[in-house]
Design an enzyme around this catalytic site. Structure first.
Site: not given
Ligand code: PXP
Length: 240
Positions: A10, A13, A21, A52, A73, A103-104, A189
């Site tokens: 993912n 970030h 910036r 965001r 997602e 976050t989620t 997550h």
């Molecule tokens: N899976 C889902 C459905 C998520 O929403 C997220 C966070 O965006 C992640 C996995 C990844 O989580 P993390 O960034 O904490 O590794």
């Protein structure tokens, strides 16, 4: 032989840092290319309603610019459905979204929102997009996800990552139940180098989605090393 566990990286970030910036650096697309080289099996990006981190342009660039499958997602809204249908990513993971959250936070209420989710799952699936539902490893939610016709569930590992008692056992039982119902089972997550092993060892899991820790660790050891080490820890847990 145990199946190889896929790693979805993912990259949200990377966009968070870029947006601090407002320019173009660091580029999520470049991060996706590096992740590909480092052995990721897929790229995950969350287009949030408030934009965001990822932007609409990021999603457009990722869909056309990367060799790996893109897992989008998205919240269960008409706006996100239209975007998914326009870009047709390989997969869409439906997540709950609250604007004030960092976050989620929780899993999707697949059981309570059946009538809202059913047409969404149908439209996405009809467009050839593989749908997954991000849910807690709760038998009621898993059974409802199967009834909704989603081929994949992603189990929320947040409670496990936060050290909640019994959370690992719930993940193990949830993964087994989902697999027995014919679902492909993903998880994610809050996973880190320290806590990934026990989750990766769950035999019914096919894929982990990991973001924040990998991007944070990349500051210290680089993105390729960060992903490469996570991959190695997952493989070792599977082999053990
Ligand atoms: N899976 C889902 C459905 C998520 O929403 C997220 C966070 O965006 C992640 C996995 C990844 O989580 P993390 O960034 O904490 O590794």
């Amino acid at each position: 032989m145990t199946r190889r566990l896929r790693l979805g990286v993912n990259i949200d970030h990377v966009a968070t840092i870029r947006n601090a910036r407002g320019g173009a650096h660091p580029s999520p697309l470049r991060a996706a290319e590096l992740a590909t080289a480092a052995g990721a099996d897929g790229i995950t990006a969350h287009l949030r309603e408030d934009r965001r981190h990822m932007t609409d342009t990021d999603i457009a660039e990722l869909v056309t610019g990367i060799a790996l499958p893109l897992n989008l997602e998205m919240a269960a809204t008409d706006e996100m459905l239209a975007i998914a249908l326009k870009h047709r990513p390989h997969a869409a993971c439906i997540v709950p979204e609250r604007r004030a959250e960092r976050t989620t936070e929780g899993g999707l209420d697949a059981a309570g929102q059946h009538n809202h989710l059913a047409p969404l799952v149908e439209r996405l699936s009809g467009a050839g997009i593989r749908v997954s539902l991000f849910i807690a490893p709760d038998p009621r939610q898993i059974e409802m996800a199967a009834r909704l016709g989603a081929p994949v569930v992603e189990l929320h590992t947040g409670p496990y990552a936060h050290g909640e008692e019994g959370a690992l056992a719930k993940l193990e039982a949830g993964a087994a139940l989902a697999a027995s119902l014919g679902l492909e089972v993903h998880a994610g997550h809050g996973l880190t180098f320290d806590n990934v092993g026990a989750v990766a060892a769950i035999p019914d899991l096919a894929e982990l989605n990991i973001g924040h820790f990998l991007i944070g660790e990349a500051l210290f050891i680089g993105l390729e090393a960060s992903i490469g080490h996570m991959r190695q820890l997952m493989d070792e847990a599977r082999a053990a």
